[in-house]
Write an enzyme that holds these catalytic residues in place. Structure first.
Site, short mmCIF file in Angstrom:
data_model
loop_
_atom_site.label_atom_id
_atom_site.label_comp_id
_atom_site.label_asym_id
_atom_site.label_seq_id
_atom_site.Cartn_x
_atom_site.Cartn_y
_atom_site.Cartn_z
CB THR A 53 -0.97 0.00 1.20
OG1 THR A 53 -0.21 -0.12 2.40
CG2 THR A 53 -1.96 -1.16 1.10
CB THR A 55 1.00 5.52 3.78
OG1 THR A 55 0.14 6.49 3.18
CG2 THR A 55 1.69 6.12 4.99
CB CYS A 56 2.63 0.45 4.07
SG CYS A 56 1.03 0.61 4.87
CB SER A 57 5.13 0.67 -0.37
OG SER A 57 4.46 -0.55 -0.18
#
Length: 182
Positions: A53, A55-57
């Site tokens: 995803t 923001t996570c990546s």
């Protein structure tokens, strides 16, 4: 969840590389428990809504990976990234992110996340049940410090990010390590 809480005892179904296995998929199943990851260590755990995803990546995972040496310098033994994704997805995500320092933990069924009180419904995004974004400093299986994004709720229209950022967690560790002024 709060400081002083003991982590739930859960078994994680992981896939680990095994050089004895030939072919394009040299992995075998290996069950690991909460104790395997957290007993006798001071670690940073961060959990997020999903592998791959944005923001996570783009921010959270790379921030912890790139800041690994800074965390180790503050007395952290390991950094773990958890998501309610299976081991196949978590391993591919780790590979795609070129991780060499942060270890991923698959919480495929969401059992750990549920027992932490962080399992939320994200059907509004087509995700199903996922983790609310948080980070924690864990010392020998006990929560030392807790960093939870605001607004914990099912089908939250936003994905808040900041409280659980690598910068915030590192700031806590640095401040905690600073000697008291006389």
């Amino acid at each position: 969840m709060k400081a002083g809480a003991i982590l739930p005892n859960v078994t994680f179904h992981t896939r680990v590389r095994d050089e004895a296995i030939e072919g394009p998929n040299p992995f075998r199943w290996e069950d690991k428990t909460t104790a395997d990851y957290f007993a006798g260590k001071r670690v940073v755990l961060f959990s997020l809504p999903g592998a791959f995803t944005p923001t996570c990546s783009t921010y959270q995972l790379p921030g912890f990976e790139n800041g690994h040496a800074d965390f180790i310098a503050q007395g952290v033994d390991a950094i773990y990234c958890m998501s309610v994704n299976d081991s196949f997805v978590m391993n591919k995500w780790a590979e795609s992110q070129n991780l060499s320092k942060v270890n991923v933990i698959p919480d495929g069924s969401g059992e750990f996340t549920r027992k932490m009180g962080m399992l939320v419904d994200k059907d509004n995004l087509g995700f199903g049940m996922r983790s609310w974004r948080y980070a924690a400093v864990i010392n020998d299986g006990v929560v030392e410090a807790w960093f939870e994004e605001p607004g914990l709720a099912d089908n939250h229209p936003e994905d808040p990010y900041g409280v659980s950022s690598p910068e915030t967690v590192l700031s806590y560790l640095v401040d905690k390590k600073e000697p008291a002024l006389a």
